[in-house]
Design an enzyme around this catalytic site. Structure first.
Site, short mmCIF file in Angstrom:
data_model
loop_
_atom_site.label_atom_id
_atom_site.label_comp_id
_atom_site.label_asym_id
_atom_site.label_seq_id
_atom_site.Cartn_x
_atom_site.Cartn_y
_atom_site.Cartn_z
N PRO A 89 -5.32 -4.79 10.28
CA PRO A 89 -5.08 -3.65 9.38
C PRO A 89 -3.69 -3.03 9.58
O PRO A 89 -3.24 -2.25 8.76
CB PRO A 89 -6.18 -2.65 9.73
CG PRO A 89 -7.04 -3.26 10.76
CD PRO A 89 -6.42 -4.55 11.21
N ARG A 154 -3.20 -21.81 -4.31
CA ARG A 154 -2.91 -21.81 -5.76
C ARG A 154 -1.48 -22.23 -6.05
O ARG A 154 -1.17 -22.69 -7.13
CB ARG A 154 -3.10 -20.41 -6.35
CG ARG A 154 -4.51 -19.91 -6.40
CD ARG A 154 -4.54 -18.51 -6.99
NE ARG A 154 -3.97 -18.47 -8.33
CZ ARG A 154 -4.60 -18.89 -9.42
NH1 ARG A 154 -5.81 -19.37 -9.33
NH2 ARG A 154 -4.01 -18.83 -10.59
C1 JDK Z 1 -8.60 -8.21 12.00
C2 JDK Z 1 -10.95 -6.67 14.28
C3 JDK Z 1 -11.93 -4.81 12.98
C4 JDK Z 1 -9.99 -3.35 13.57
C5 JDK Z 1 -9.77 0.18 14.86
C6 JDK Z 1 -9.65 1.20 12.67
C7 JDK Z 1 -9.53 3.62 12.40
C8 JDK Z 1 -9.58 2.55 14.64
C9 JDK Z 1 -12.22 -2.49 13.76
N1 JDK Z 1 -6.70 -5.73 5.89
C10 JDK Z 1 -7.53 -5.74 6.96
N2 JDK Z 1 -8.51 -4.85 7.12
N3 JDK Z 1 -9.14 -5.08 8.25
C11 JDK Z 1 -8.57 -6.15 8.85
C12 JDK Z 1 -8.95 -6.67 10.15
C13 JDK Z 1 -9.92 -5.97 10.90
C14 JDK Z 1 -10.19 -6.41 12.19
C15 JDK Z 1 -9.55 -7.51 12.75
C16 JDK Z 1 -8.31 -7.77 10.70
C17 JDK Z 1 -10.01 -7.66 14.06
N4 JDK Z 1 -11.05 -5.92 13.15
C18 JDK Z 1 -11.35 -3.52 13.45
C19 JDK Z 1 -9.48 -2.13 14.01
C20 JDK Z 1 -10.36 -1.09 14.36
N5 JDK Z 1 -10.13 1.31 14.04
C21 JDK Z 1 -10.03 2.36 11.81
C22 JDK Z 1 -9.99 3.77 13.83
C23 JDK Z 1 -11.70 -1.27 14.20
C24 JDK Z 1 -7.55 -6.58 8.04
#
Ligand code: JDK
Length: 254
Positions: A89, A154
């Site tokens: 993210p 694609r």
């Molecule tokens: C890879 C684990 C889940 C990530 C931390 C975040 C605020 C702190 C759970 N575009 C996108 N969205 N999500 C991803 C993605 C999520 C992932 C992983 C990609 C690996 N996760 C995760 C971070 C947190 N948390 C919200 C508080 C929690 C890619």
């Protein structure tokens, strides 16, 4: 184009990879997707790949050792190290320009995490390109990796049956506008008719209508896509007004 996917859940990819378009591309040797289970590189006897965060806090963190070992091993499997992408993210947002850039690579490694994210040393040691598919939190990188594969293939020549259709996509090529309305048979469905011009056989008029509709729809829904273009933009008040009109420009009842 070769993808190596590094994940704790390789089975998540099975149904997507079996889908006909991708299956055909793989069978024809245009695309190759290899799955690697990060857990195979766990060194401790319980095959543990996550641990509690130093400093405290909720959840678990993906450990550096199995990930770094896995990436190094997978890199050495091919003739070239490949371009390492980490789905997170915190990454740069994926857009069609990024997809086009990735499509120019011959080999891409997609690193999918789980838990609350990655031990920072994974970033420091591997210096991956970090990509986010949008500002929402998934449970891991796998779905995001499939999004990247789906968008990139694609653009691989020959993957789509029709060589032209990817170039005409909403976000490909020069236009970068949304698509206008499309219709297929029947000519009338539940009283709704196909716009006359599309049945006229007048190819110039059709092209003009489509260009107008694409511009109108982009103004109405995604004015942000028009920023920095040459075309004059509608003033704010007219934009608000046009939200309440349909594709023919008629006022919608309120
Ligand atoms: C890879 C684990 C889940 C990530 C931390 C975040 C605020 C702190 C759970 N575009 C996108 N969205 N999500 C991803 C993605 C999520 C992932 C992983 C990609 C690996 N996760 C995760 C971070 C947190 N948390 C919200 C508080 C929690 C890619």
């Amino acid at each position: 184009m070769r993808f190596d996917v590094l994940t704790l859940f390789p089975e998540i990819f099975a149904s997507y990879l079996g889908q006909s378009l991708l299956r055909r591309a793989i069978d024809r040797g245009l695309v190759e997707v290899r799955l690697h289970d990060i857990r195979d590189w766990a060194t401790n006897k319980h095959k543990k790949v996550d641990d509690r965060p130093f400093g405290g806090g909720p959840g678990m963190v993906l450990m550096a050792e199995p990930v770094v070992q896995c990436v190094e091993a997978v890199r050495s499997l091919g003739p070239e190290p490949g371009h390492l992408v980490m789905l997170t993210p915190q990454g740069q947002r994926l857009d069609q320009a990024a997809v086009e850039r990735l499509a120019a690579e011959r080999r891409i490694l997609l690193l999918c995490g789980r838990y609350e994210g990655f031990d920072e040393r994974i970033r420091l040691l591997l210096e991956p390109e970090e990509i986010s598919i949008g500002d929402y939190v998934l449970n891991g990188g796998e779905v995001a990796a499939m999004v990247v594969i789906d968008a990139v293939i694609r653009l691989v020549p020959g993957v789509l049956g029709d060589e032209d259709s990817s170039a005409a996509d909403s976000f490909s090529g020069e236009r970068r506008l949304l698509e206008g309305p499309q219709y297929t048979r029947p000519r009338v469905f539940r009283g709704l008719e196909v716009p006359e011009v599309l049945l006229s056989g007048d190819h110039e008029a059709i092209a003009r209508w489509r260009a107008e509709q694409a511009f109108l729809r982009t103004c109405q829904r995604r004015a942000d896509l028009l920023a920095g273009r040459d075309e004059p933009r509608e003033p704010r008040t007219e934009q608000k007004e046009s939200r309440r009109t349909n594709q023919r420009g008629d006022k919608l009842g309120e």
